[in-house]
Write an enzyme that holds these catalytic residues in place. Structure first.
Site, PDB file in Angstrom:
ATOM      1  N   CYS A 128       0.949   2.307   9.359  1.00  0.00           N
ATOM      2  CA  CYS A 128       1.665   2.740  10.555  1.00  0.00           C
ATOM      3  C   CYS A 128       0.800   2.508  11.784  1.00  0.00           C
ATOM      4  CB  CYS A 128       1.981   4.222  10.467  1.00  0.00           C
ATOM      5  SG  CYS A 128       3.005   4.588   9.054  1.00  0.00           S
TER       6      CYS A 128
ATOM      7  N   TYR B 275       8.994  -0.325  -2.431  1.00  0.00           N
ATOM      8  CA  TYR B 275       7.948   0.661  -2.111  1.00  0.00           C
ATOM      9  C   TYR B 275       8.208   1.982  -2.834  1.00  0.00           C
ATOM     10  CZ  TYR B 275       5.573   3.934   1.200  1.00  0.00           C
ATOM     11  OH  TYR B 275       4.824   4.919   1.789  1.00  0.00           O
TER      12      TYR B 275
ATOM     13  N   HIS C  63       4.867   9.587  -1.776  1.00  0.00           N
ATOM     14  CA  HIS C  63       5.946  10.592  -1.835  1.00  0.00           C
ATOM     15  C   HIS C  63       6.935  10.385  -0.687  1.00  0.00           C
ATOM     16  CE1 HIS C  63       2.706  12.829  -4.064  1.00  0.00           C
ATOM     17  NE2 HIS C  63       3.724  13.024  -4.885  1.00  0.00           N
TER      18      HIS C  63
ATOM     19  N   ASP D  27      -4.340   8.946  -0.061  1.00  0.00           N
ATOM     20  CA  ASP D  27      -4.524   7.509   0.123  1.00  0.00           C
ATOM     21  C   ASP D  27      -5.452   7.249   1.313  1.00  0.00           C
ATOM     22  OD1 ASP D  27      -4.159   4.789  -0.198  1.00  0.00           O
ATOM     23  OD2 ASP D  27      -2.308   4.728   0.950  1.00  0.00           O
TER      24      ASP D  27
END
Ligand code: ADP
Ligand code: SF4
Length: 685
Positions: A31, A170, A174, A266
């Protein structure tokens, strides 16, 4: 091959289905707060990665349908053909620099609240949305699933039209419907999409096969999959169901992009995950199960680690989000044998915070990140100097170091004076605190660069006075003298000094950094700053064996760190270290026996006994030297106050201010005064 042949394996082309990446450097989806809202800025930022040598450059999440509307966050969109031209900007720009372009198609399920579209929110089962938002997601019936598959297929077609080479399915973080269907914590269906692993994975199989059918002739189909939820036996584990999923679909995708979930795991910060390459133990089985290329991440910044991962057959591609943000030219620097010049990511997640705020990405290490289009900044290039010859920079914190480095790159004779024995300012100071060791890289990178340059003179232990500055007789002066923490209690909650008993030991963060410790316990940390340093100091003192009481007017510890994905970890760590936490409490006075508190809502009073109070409230700017020089008779060609001395903020702000000052030096003063940059204004057609 030029540069360092040792790393030549990293520069081999690698086939991904029908396309070929020029090398093994892969910027995975990340992002950036630009998305569909700022398409030109986005294209320029991604193109800079391609120019710096990343062989594959990906978008962030790309919503496939109005029922996956992440507003107000600025992600990508391919809802219909109107979204294609904006993404075309990126694919053209990335292709022009010789890299492949990848798109991460997403339907966010209950992770999208659909605040803009007001569309129904979809999930495998009835459940709340993943935000504090007063709406629930509904369980998808069979026709919803068929529709979803149709949307995904259509979005893949549009992605191909937009020029993408690699198209993602993807299931990670979550954050996506395929992931939600896969995980029992989201999926309690009793039909063929629920229950057994095969049933829960059915949707993924369908999406992979249908994406192949739709675009697989010319585009690679990548599968981004979180092999481990990092919840132990309460979630998916890499070597249990995670492995079973990889075995199930082993040869179906053209590429496996594997990581851990959720996003905070992550993109773990160095504060909580100090080891670069921390995801490798979770993903190292994948290549044993598939013959398809594998990409993995986990702050891979060391070229030797990269080499070893490829040689040992752990990965085919070196994946990176943050290392590519901190240094878009990381691959090129390895290729050229300029490894010492790499700006290593410090794992602070300031980049993540900007996405969470919906503003263009910024980075502590790389002040040009996010400025490629709007200001035309390049991470490795800067205009040569104008007619002036010399510059003096006072203070070698992040602002002064960056300013001096960029001025030196421009070709000025630079004199850098620093009061302390060592350069680094607050970066060096804070890096001595619990968990912040990696932050020192901000200073190390710049000090190393300055040391290589013949046109730089660095003077340590040189606490300059106004008289010293005048004697130096340098017409261009940049004052980066920093700030220090207040001792009087003035802060967010109180604009007046607190009543403080003389007999109580009062400490500030600067005292702790300088090695001063509480003489009497317990120590109350009053965190009215509410950013990160209060929580760091609580950990630091508790880990050193002090009994700590943490008090804050906020409703949680270090609320700002929600944006860097750290807040829960910080509060958990304090609880585990035995720190007593009082939230929603303002400090009213400090007596000889302790603190007088008032509830932020009711004003209800409370007394807490303690032996020491550590005040973390606000900082005082060190602008006295600048003020004296400005008020004096000598007219400087340039006299500029920068960094924390001008406005205390994050380290990222200080670096940015230093960079900006160096860029603006000898620029048209009117242009500088306007402080404008190119904007993407909505077309009124
Ligand atoms: P910033 O974040 O703006 O770079 P810092 O507080 O990290 O600010 O760094 C400021 C640096 O300036 C510190 O290392 C400090 O020792 C140094 N400094 C402050 N005043 C002077 C001075 N008069 N002469 C030289 N160095 C100074
Ligand atoms: Fe790394 Fe921090 Fe830059 Fe993000 S902001 S890329 S974590 S240095």
């Amino acid at each position: 091959m030029s540069g360092n042949a040792k790393y030549s394996i990293l520069f081999e082309p690698v086939k991904i289905g029908p396309v070929t990446a020029p090398n093994r450097f892969y910027q995975v989806p990340h992002c950036c707060g630009m998305g569909h809202v700022r398409p030109q800025a986005h294209a320029a930022m991604r193109a800079m990665k391609a120019e710096g040598g990343w062989g594959v450059v990906s978008t962030e999440e790309c919503e496939i349908h109005p029922s996956s509307d992440l507003s107000p966050y600025a992600e990508q969109r391919l809802w219909d053909e109107h979204d294609i031209p904006a993404l075309r900007l990126m694919t053209d720009a990335v292709h022009a620099k010789g890299a492949l372009a990848a798109v991460e198609l997403v339907h966010n399920g209950n992770h999208a609240a659909n605040m803009l579209t007001r569309a129904p929110i979809l999930a495998p089962s009835d459940m709340s949305v993943d935000f504090a938002y007063p709406k629930q997601a509904r369980a998808m019936d069979k026709s919803d699933i068929r529709e979803f598959r149709r949307w995904h297929r259509a979005a893949a077609r549009r992605a191909k039209q937009a020029g993408f080479d690699v198209i993602y399915v993807y299931a990670g973080h979550h954050m996506s419907l395929p992931h939600h269907f896969l995980l029992p914590q989201f999926n309690d269906r009793s039909d063929e999409y629920g229950g057994s692993l095969e049933n829960r994975a059915r949707l993924i199989r369908e999406l992979l096969e249908e994406t192949h059918e739709e675009v697989g002739d010319t585009c690679a189909v990548a599968f981004r999959f979180a092999v481990d939820e990092m919840q132990g036996i309460d979630g998916m584990q890499a070597h249990e169901e995670g492995r079973a999923v990889v075995e199930m679909f082993a040869e179906i995708p053209d590429l496996w992009d594997v990581n851990v979930s959720d996003w905070s795991n992550d993109s773990a910060t160095t504060r909580f995950q100090p080891n670069d390459g921390y995801q490798i133990p979770y993903i190292d089985f994948v290549k044993q199960v598939t013959t398809k290329p594998v990409v993995a991440v986990g702050r891979l910044t060391s070229p030797d680690m990269m080499l070893s991962l490829v040689k040992r057959g752990v990965v085919d591609f070196i994946g990176a989000a943050r290392p590519s943000i901190a240094d878009p030219f990381l691959p090129q620097k390895i290729k050229d044998g300029c490894i010492d010049e790499i700006r290593e990511c410090i794992g602070c997640n300031i980049c993540v915070s900007s996405d969470n705020l919906g503003v263009p990405i910024r980075c502590t290490q790389n002040p040009t990140m996010g400025e490629e289009w709007r200001r035309g900044w390049h991470p490795e290039k800067i205009a040569p100097k104008g007619s002036q010859e010399q510059a003096l920079v006072i203070g070698a914190g992040p602002a002064g170091l960056e300013c001096a480095m960029q001025l030196a790159k421009r070709g000025y004779q630079v004199t850098l004076a620093e009061a302390r024995k060592e350069a680094g300012g607050r970066v060096l100071a804070e890096s001595h605190l619990h968990g912040l060791g990696a932050w020192k890289r901000v200073a190390d990178h710049r000090i190393y660069d300055l040391q290589q340059r013949a046109n730089v003179q660095m003077f340590m232990q040189s606490n300059l006075t106004a008289k010293d500055v005048l004697e130096l007789d340098i017409p261009n002066v940049f004052v980066a003298t920093g700030a220090s923490w207040r001792r009087d209690g003035i802060g967010r909650s109180s604009h007046k000094p607190l009543k403080i008993a003389d007999s109580m030991q009062i400490l500030t963060p600067d005292d702790i950094i300088a090695g001063k410790m509480p003489e009497n316990g317990p120590v109350v940390i009053y965190d009215d700053d509410q950013i990160y340093i209060g929580g760091v100091l609580a950990e630091h003192l508790a880990a050193a064996g002090h009994k700590v009481i943490f008090m804050t007017p906020a409703s949680m510890v270090s609320p700002w760190t929600e944006l860097t994905l750290e807040q829960k970890r910080i509060q958990k760590s304090l609880i585990e270290l035995g720190v007593t936490i009082h939230t929603n409490q303002e400090l009213a006075a400090i007596t000889s026996a302790g603190c007088k508190l008032a509830c932020t809502y009711s004003g209800q009073a409370q007394d807490i006994q303690c032996g020491t109070v550590l005040l973390v409230t606000e900082r005082i700017r060190h602008s006295a030297l600048y003020d004296t020089l400005k008020a004096g008779k000598t007219a400087f060609n340039t006299l500029e106050l920068i960094g924390d001395a001008a406005a205390p903020g994050l380290i990222a702000d200080a670096v940015y201010a230093g960079h900006m000052a160096a860029r603006n030096f000898e620029e048209d003063p009117q242009k500088v005064a306007q402080q404008l940059f190119k904007r993407e204004v909505v077309s009124l057609q």
